[in-house]
Design a protein around this motif. Structure first.
Motif, PDB file in Angstrom:
ATOM      1  N   GLU A 181      51.929 -24.362   6.176  1.00 22.88           N
ATOM      2  CA  GLU A 181      52.317 -25.687   5.695  1.00 22.88           C
ATOM      3  C   GLU A 181      51.100 -26.572   5.495  1.00 22.88           C
ATOM      4  O   GLU A 181      50.224 -26.638   6.369  1.00 22.88           O
ATOM      5  N   ILE A 182      51.045 -27.260   4.368  1.00 17.08           N
ATOM      6  CA  ILE A 182      50.072 -28.330   4.187  1.00 17.08           C
ATOM      7  C   ILE A 182      50.835 -29.646   4.275  1.00 17.08           C
ATOM      8  O   ILE A 182      51.941 -29.775   3.750  1.00 17.08           O
ATOM      9  N   MET A 183      50.248 -30.599   5.001  1.00 14.44           N
ATOM     10  CA  MET A 183      50.934 -31.869   5.234  1.00 14.44           C
ATOM     11  C   MET A 183      50.088 -33.047   4.775  1.00 14.44           C
ATOM     12  O   MET A 183      48.868 -32.945   4.605  1.00 14.44           O
ATOM     13  N   LEU A 184      50.751 -34.153   4.584  1.00 15.46           N
ATOM     14  CA  LEU A 184      50.092 -35.433   4.363  1.00 15.46           C
ATOM     15  C   LEU A 184      49.649 -35.968   5.719  1.00 15.46           C
ATOM     16  O   LEU A 184      50.447 -36.048   6.647  1.00 15.46           O
ATOM     17  N   ARG A 185      48.370 -36.308   5.829  1.00 16.60           N
ATOM     18  CA  ARG A 185      47.839 -36.864   7.078  1.00 16.60           C
ATOM     19  C   ARG A 185      47.573 -38.351   6.888  1.00 16.60           C
ATOM     20  O   ARG A 185      46.851 -38.756   5.969  1.00 16.60           O
ATOM     21  N   LEU A 186      48.160 -39.169   7.753  1.00 26.26           N
ATOM     22  CA  LEU A 186      47.974 -40.622   7.714  1.00 26.26           C
ATOM     23  C   LEU A 186      47.312 -41.067   9.011  1.00 26.26           C
ATOM     24  O   LEU A 186      47.837 -40.823  10.102  1.00 26.26           O
ATOM     25  N   SER A 187      46.160 -41.724   8.882  1.00 26.03           N
ATOM     26  CA  SER A 187      45.380 -42.102  10.062  1.00 26.03           C
ATOM     27  C   SER A 187      44.988 -43.567  10.000  1.00 26.03           C
ATOM     28  O   SER A 187      44.559 -44.060   8.955  1.00 26.03           O
ATOM     29  N   PRO A 188      45.113 -44.300  11.117  1.00 28.38           N
ATOM     30  CA  PRO A 188      44.546 -45.649  11.161  1.00 28.38           C
ATOM     31  C   PRO A 188      43.041 -45.583  10.911  1.00 28.38           C
ATOM     32  O   PRO A 188      42.394 -44.572  11.208  1.00 28.38           O
ATOM     33  N   GLU A 189      42.493 -46.638  10.371  1.00 27.70           N
ATOM     34  CA  GLU A 189      41.060 -46.660  10.118  1.00 27.70           C
ATOM     35  C   GLU A 189      40.277 -46.566  11.425  1.00 27.70           C
ATOM     36  O   GLU A 189      40.663 -47.154  12.448  1.00 27.70           O
ATOM     37  N   GLY A 190      39.180 -45.832  11.373  1.00 22.55           N
ATOM     38  CA  GLY A 190      38.293 -45.742  12.533  1.00 22.55           C
ATOM     39  C   GLY A 190      39.011 -45.329  13.793  1.00 22.55           C
ATOM     40  O   GLY A 190      39.726 -44.332  13.823  1.00 22.55           O
ATOM     41  N   TYR A 191      38.849 -46.131  14.828  1.00 18.20           N
ATOM     42  CA  TYR A 191      39.465 -45.826  16.120  1.00 18.20           C
ATOM     43  C   TYR A 191      40.605 -46.785  16.454  1.00 18.20           C
ATOM     44  O   TYR A 191      40.982 -46.927  17.619  1.00 18.20           O
ATOM     45  N   TYR A 192      41.187 -47.400  15.417  1.00 18.28           N
ATOM     46  CA  TYR A 192      42.352 -48.245  15.650  1.00 18.28           C
ATOM     47  C   TYR A 192      43.506 -47.409  16.188  1.00 18.28           C
ATOM     48  O   TYR A 192      43.687 -46.250  15.812  1.00 18.28           O
ATOM     49  N   ARG A 193      44.337 -48.026  17.020  1.00 18.57           N
ATOM     50  CA  ARG A 193      45.542 -47.390  17.519  1.00 18.57           C
ATOM     51  C   ARG A 193      46.667 -47.605  16.507  1.00 18.57           C
ATOM     52  O   ARG A 193      46.600 -48.481  15.629  1.00 18.57           O
ATOM     53  N   PHE A 194      47.721 -46.783  16.627  1.00 24.78           N
ATOM     54  CA  PHE A 194      48.864 -46.937  15.724  1.00 24.78           C
ATOM     55  C   PHE A 194      49.391 -48.368  15.732  1.00 24.78           C
ATOM     56  O   PHE A 194      49.732 -48.931  14.694  1.00 24.78           O
ATOM     57  N   LEU A 195      49.457 -48.948  16.927  1.00 27.02           N
ATOM     58  CA  LEU A 195      50.038 -50.284  17.064  1.00 27.02           C
ATOM     59  C   LEU A 195      49.163 -51.373  16.445  1.00 27.02           C
ATOM     60  O   LEU A 195      49.631 -52.492  16.209  1.00 27.02           O
ATOM     61  N   GLN A 196      47.908 -51.054  16.146  1.00 23.28           N
ATOM     62  CA  GLN A 196      47.015 -52.014  15.512  1.00 23.28           C
ATOM     63  C   GLN A 196      46.953 -51.846  13.998  1.00 23.28           C
ATOM     64  O   GLN A 196      46.471 -52.729  13.295  1.00 23.28           O
ATOM     65  N   ALA A 197      47.424 -50.731  13.501  1.00 22.25           N
ATOM     66  CA  ALA A 197      47.188 -50.369  12.102  1.00 22.25           C
ATOM     67  C   ALA A 197      48.062 -51.167  11.145  1.00 22.25           C
ATOM     68  O   ALA A 197      49.272 -51.310  11.363  1.00 22.25           O
ATOM     69  N   ASN A 198      47.432 -51.669  10.076  1.00 23.78           N
ATOM     70  CA  ASN A 198      48.202 -52.243   8.972  1.00 23.78           C
ATOM     71  C   ASN A 198      47.956 -51.491   7.673  1.00 23.78           C
ATOM     72  O   ASN A 198      48.434 -51.881   6.618  1.00 23.78           O
ATOM     73  N   LYS A 199      47.181 -50.403   7.753  1.00 22.39           N
ATOM     74  CA  LYS A 199      47.010 -49.486   6.633  1.00 22.39           C
ATOM     75  C   LYS A 199      46.519 -48.145   7.182  1.00 22.39           C
ATOM     76  O   LYS A 199      46.012 -48.070   8.318  1.00 22.39           O
ATOM     77  N   GLY A 205      55.749 -32.487   4.507  1.00 15.90           N
ATOM     78  CA  GLY A 205      55.639 -32.922   5.897  1.00 15.90           C
ATOM     79  C   GLY A 205      54.510 -33.931   6.066  1.00 15.90           C
ATOM     80  O   GLY A 205      53.520 -33.918   5.323  1.00 15.90           O
ATOM     81  N   ILE A 206      54.650 -34.807   7.052  1.00 17.27           N
ATOM     82  CA  ILE A 206      53.658 -35.841   7.340  1.00 17.27           C
ATOM     83  C   ILE A 206      53.250 -35.732   8.801  1.00 17.27           C
ATOM     84  O   ILE A 206      54.073 -35.419   9.666  1.00 17.27           O
ATOM     85  N   TYR A 207      51.967 -35.968   9.065  1.00 14.32           N
ATOM     86  CA  TYR A 207      51.599 -36.199  10.459  1.00 14.32           C
ATOM     87  C   TYR A 207      50.666 -37.391  10.550  1.00 14.32           C
ATOM     88  O   TYR A 207      49.835 -37.624   9.681  1.00 14.32           O
ATOM     89  N   TYR A 208      50.889 -38.177  11.594  1.00 17.69           N
ATOM     90  CA  TYR A 208      50.098 -39.370  11.866  1.00 17.69           C
ATOM     91  C   TYR A 208      49.069 -39.024  12.938  1.00 17.69           C
ATOM     92  O   TYR A 208      49.416 -38.455  13.973  1.00 17.69           O
ATOM     93  N   PRO A 231      42.734 -40.042  24.857  1.00 18.66           N
ATOM     94  CA  PRO A 231      42.891 -38.861  24.004  1.00 18.66           C
ATOM     95  C   PRO A 231      43.442 -39.208  22.620  1.00 18.66           C
ATOM     96  O   PRO A 231      44.069 -40.253  22.433  1.00 18.66           O
ATOM     97  N   SER A 232      43.189 -38.316  21.678  1.00 18.30           N
ATOM     98  CA  SER A 232      43.803 -38.448  20.357  1.00 18.30           C
ATOM     99  C   SER A 232      45.305 -38.230  20.482  1.00 18.30           C
ATOM    100  O   SER A 232      45.793 -37.599  21.418  1.00 18.30           O
ATOM    101  N   LYS A 233      46.030 -38.758  19.506  1.00 14.63           N
ATOM    102  CA  LYS A 233      47.490 -38.633  19.532  1.00 14.63           C
ATOM    103  C   LYS A 233      47.991 -38.253  18.139  1.00 14.63           C
ATOM    104  O   LYS A 233      47.517 -38.788  17.131  1.00 14.63           O
ATOM    105  N   VAL A 234      48.960 -37.341  18.108  1.00 13.34           N
ATOM    106  CA  VAL A 234      49.574 -36.903  16.850  1.00 13.34           C
ATOM    107  C   VAL A 234      51.073 -37.140  16.912  1.00 13.34           C
ATOM    108  O   VAL A 234      51.722 -36.806  17.914  1.00 13.34           O
ATOM    109  N   ILE A 235      51.615 -37.729  15.853  1.00 13.41           N
ATOM    110  CA  ILE A 235      53.061 -37.887  15.696  1.00 13.41           C
ATOM    111  C   ILE A 235      53.469 -37.142  14.432  1.00 13.41           C
ATOM    112  O   ILE A 235      52.937 -37.406  13.341  1.00 13.41           O
TER     113      ILE A 235
END
Length: 340
Positions: free
Chosen positions: A9-27, A87-90, A99-103
């Motif tokens: 499977e190849i997925m779309l990967r969406l990541s906050p910029e730099g070391y921002y957390r998910f809860l901080q991300a607006n893009k 499929g998507i993974y964050y 640690p890094s986190k994947v959703i």
């Protein structure tokens, strides 16, 4: 030229910029990735004829994933189009002691809904020399587990070498489910690749005096693990990556390989991590490349370990390095000095 087929499977990967957390991300930064696609791209960068097999939706997002593969000279001509979604993974990058986190958001992805009739393995394996997949693929659905078994049987009929990276994912299936299916698949596998935890999670074979969570790795214990996998399933080669986690930012990294007669071990690297996703895939691709190029097993292992080390310095899933860069590191040039 050698032809390598990878399936997954190849997925779309969406990541906050730099070391921002998910809860901080607006893009989010947009990338694509997936274990077997990562291997295909690495091998294509090394000049190997790489074919990626999957099922992707017939929409613009699916086409963008294909375009990304084509950008790196991966053959996409046998990709099946259909299904509802990619499929998507964050991915939230860790740092220091965080640690890094994947959703995952991959339920009902096109490949997870694939049918046995989607793939013409006789045609796919025409002129192929190597077939690679990971334990992620059969975990995506019961149908895909059967497709993987069929693919392995067809590969053997075409005298194609089969490699499998165990890649256990607890969010996709249980250890019981993984054990049942992978036990059925492993007799077809020539080259088994795993990390410190995979063999324990999937087959219950554990290295003595090792505690991965506490960063304690007993290398001699993994010699026994590799030998047990070899003896149990008859794999020609068993290779394990070994990572001592100092923090999310700094690791020590090495590996071992067993060929039924001898244990091989390369140098150990101290690595500062930019992005560790795809590190195991880079190791797998490096090992496949070394074996296809008729390197000695020691040199193949050195190449694979150096390739994985370099991947940790690159953003995204893909290991965008050349053979020359990997060889320079594997032969001792690891200072990171500017090249002019």
């Amino acid at each position: 030229m050698s032809k390598v087929v990878t399936f997954g499977e190849i997925m779309l990967r969406l990541s906050p910029e730099g070391y921002y957390r998910f809860l901080q991300a607006n893009k989010f930064d947009v990338n694509y990735g997936g274990s077997e696609a990562n291997v295909a791209i690495s091998l294509a960068n090394y000049g190997i004829d790489s074919v990626f097999i999957t099922k992707i939706p017939s929409n613009e997002i699916g086409q963008a994933a294909i375009n990304t593969l084509r950008q790196y000279n991966v053959d996409t001509n046998s990709i099946v189009r259909g299904g509802e979604r990619l499929g998507i993974y964050y991915m939230e990058k860790g740092a220091s002691q965080r640690p890094s986190k994947v959703i995952y958001d991959r339920a009902y992805s096109s490949i997870s809904q694939a049918k046995q009739t989607d793939f013409n393995w006789d045609g796919i394996f025409n002129d192929a020399e190597w077939f690679h997949f990971s334990g992620i693929t059969p975990a995506l659905s019961k149908e895909l587990s059967q497709i993987c078994i069929i693919a392995c049987k067809k590969a053997k009929q075409h005298n194609v070498t089969v490699s499998c990276d165990l890649n256990y994912r607890s969010k996709l299936w249980t250890t019981t489910e993984a054990n049942k299916i992978m036990t059925e698949i492993m007799p077809y596998v020539d080259v088994c690749i795993a990390n410190e935890e995979d063999i324990d999670k999937v087959f219950g074979i554990k290295a003595e005096n090792t505690d991965v969570e506490k960063g304690k790795i007993n290398y001699q214990g993994y010699e026994s693990v590799a030998k047990q996998i070899h003896d149990k399933f008859g794999c020609k080669i068993v290779a394990c990556t070994l990572r001592t986690s100092i923090s999310a930012s700094d690791n020590k990294f090495t590996s071992i390989l067993y060929d039924g007669e001898k244990i091989y071990q390369p140098k150990e690297y101290s690595i500062h991590i930019v992005d560790r996703v795809g590190g195991g895939d880079s190791f797998a691709a490096g090992l496949i490349y070394g074996i296809l190029q008729k390197m000695s097993l020691q040199d193949s292992l050195e190449f694979a370990t150096a390739a994985s080390c370099l991947k940790h310095s690159i953003e995204g899933d893909f290991n965008i390095v050349t053979v020359e860069e990997v060889e320079n590191l594997s032969k001792g040039n690891g200072t990171g000095r500017v090249q002019r």
